[in-house]
Design a protein around this motif. Structure first.
Motif, PDB file in Angstrom:
ATOM      1  N   TYR A 144      44.016  -1.860  44.303  1.00 39.87           N
ATOM      2  CA  TYR A 144      43.438  -2.728  45.031  1.00 39.87           C
ATOM      3  C   TYR A 144      42.779  -4.023  44.483  1.00 39.87           C
ATOM      4  O   TYR A 144      42.365  -5.063  45.224  1.00 39.87           O
ATOM      5  CB  TYR A 144      42.704  -2.119  46.179  1.00 39.87           C
TER       6      TYR A 144
ATOM      7  N   ARG B 216      42.455  -9.851  42.284  1.00 37.45           N
ATOM      8  CA  ARG B 216      41.127 -10.093  42.762  1.00 37.45           C
ATOM      9  C   ARG B 216      40.214 -10.706  41.721  1.00 37.45           C
ATOM     10  O   ARG B 216      40.169 -10.400  40.557  1.00 37.45           O
ATOM     11  CB  ARG B 216      40.788  -8.944  43.323  1.00 37.45           C
TER      12      ARG B 216
ATOM     13  N   GLN C 164      32.913  -7.704  49.095  1.00 38.31           N
ATOM     14  CA  GLN C 164      34.073  -6.819  49.702  1.00 38.31           C
ATOM     15  C   GLN C 164      35.172  -7.440  50.810  1.00 38.31           C
ATOM     16  O   GLN C 164      36.063  -6.876  50.758  1.00 38.31           O
ATOM     17  CB  GLN C 164      33.195  -5.965  50.762  1.00 38.31           C
ATOM     18  N   ARG C 165      34.645  -8.712  51.159  1.00 40.35           N
ATOM     19  CA  ARG C 165      35.673  -9.351  51.972  1.00 40.35           C
ATOM     20  C   ARG C 165      36.616 -10.117  51.018  1.00 40.35           C
ATOM     21  O   ARG C 165      37.897 -10.410  51.612  1.00 40.35           O
ATOM     22  CB  ARG C 165      34.683 -10.474  52.707  1.00 40.35           C
ATOM     23  N   ASP C 166      36.421 -10.231  49.997  1.00 42.06           N
ATOM     24  CA  ASP C 166      37.440 -10.752  48.919  1.00 42.06           C
ATOM     25  C   ASP C 166      38.484  -9.658  48.612  1.00 42.06           C
ATOM     26  O   ASP C 166      39.613 -10.002  48.486  1.00 42.06           O
ATOM     27  CB  ASP C 166      36.952 -11.152  47.517  1.00 42.06           C
ATOM     28  N   VAL C 167      38.274  -8.212  48.570  1.00 39.42           N
ATOM     29  CA  VAL C 167      38.799  -7.284  48.420  1.00 39.42           C
ATOM     30  C   VAL C 167      39.706  -6.863  49.675  1.00 39.42           C
ATOM     31  O   VAL C 167      41.039  -6.468  49.553  1.00 39.42           O
ATOM     32  CB  VAL C 167      38.323  -6.150  47.905  1.00 39.42           C
ATOM     33  N   TRP C 168      38.882  -6.618  50.917  1.00 38.50           N
ATOM     34  CA  TRP C 168      39.758  -6.133  51.857  1.00 38.50           C
ATOM     35  C   TRP C 168      39.270  -7.333  53.089  1.00 38.50           C
ATOM     36  O   TRP C 168      38.178  -7.494  53.630  1.00 38.50           O
ATOM     37  CB  TRP C 168      38.985  -4.933  52.290  1.00 38.50           C
ATOM     38  N   PRO C 169      40.041  -8.258  53.509  1.00 40.63           N
ATOM     39  CA  PRO C 169      39.987  -9.401  54.115  1.00 40.63           C
ATOM     40  C   PRO C 169      39.422  -9.012  55.675  1.00 40.63           C
ATOM     41  O   PRO C 169      38.677  -9.893  56.316  1.00 40.63           O
ATOM     42  CB  PRO C 169      41.144 -10.062  54.508  1.00 40.63           C
ATOM     43  N   ASP C 170      39.688  -7.960  56.183  1.00 40.87           N
ATOM     44  CA  ASP C 170      39.307  -7.340  57.365  1.00 40.87           C
ATOM     45  C   ASP C 170      37.956  -6.659  57.395  1.00 40.87           C
ATOM     46  O   ASP C 170      37.675  -6.151  58.483  1.00 40.87           O
ATOM     47  CB  ASP C 170      40.363  -6.518  58.034  1.00 40.87           C
ATOM     48  N   TYR C 171      37.179  -6.568  56.233  1.00 44.12           N
ATOM     49  CA  TYR C 171      35.936  -6.096  55.926  1.00 44.12           C
ATOM     50  C   TYR C 171      35.087  -6.290  57.148  1.00 44.12           C
ATOM     51  O   TYR C 171      35.008  -7.652  57.177  1.00 44.12           O
ATOM     52  CB  TYR C 171      35.472  -6.306  54.683  1.00 44.12           C
TER      53      TYR C 171
END
Length: 93
Positions: free
Chosen positions: A25, A29, A65-72
């Motif tokens: 994941y 990134r 976190q938002r760069d890893v999971w856009p829906d964070y």
């Protein structure tokens, strides 16, 4: 050691078969080097009976976190900290 604290790095998105320590994941990134650890034997080659040499530098890298999971849904300043070996990193543009 090629990278220094505060430097932006990108985790390479290359394919890799077999054992490796870089979470899928995080491939592709971009994060920031927080700390430079020592160099360690490469666990990717040691998993297959090699001696793991030459030793590979290990870095603590912070990712938003938002760069890893856009829906964070958490706070915008939340970070994920992961140890990543140098051979998986490249300088971020």
């Amino acid at each position: 050691m090629s990278y220094r604290p505060g430097q932006r790095v990108r985790v390479e998105a290359r394919e890799h078969q077999g054992h490796h320590r870089t979470p899928a994941y995080l491939k592709g990134r971009t994060g920031t080097v927080e700390r430079v650890h020592a160099a360690f034997r490469n666990p990717e080659t040691r998993a297959y009976g090699s001696d793991g040499l030459p030793a590979q530098p290990l870095y603590l890298v912070a990712f938003a976190q938002r760069d890893v999971w856009p829906d964070y849904g958490g706070h915008a300043d939340d970070r994920l900290f992961v140890d990543v070996f140098e051979h998986w990193l490249q300088e971020a543009q």
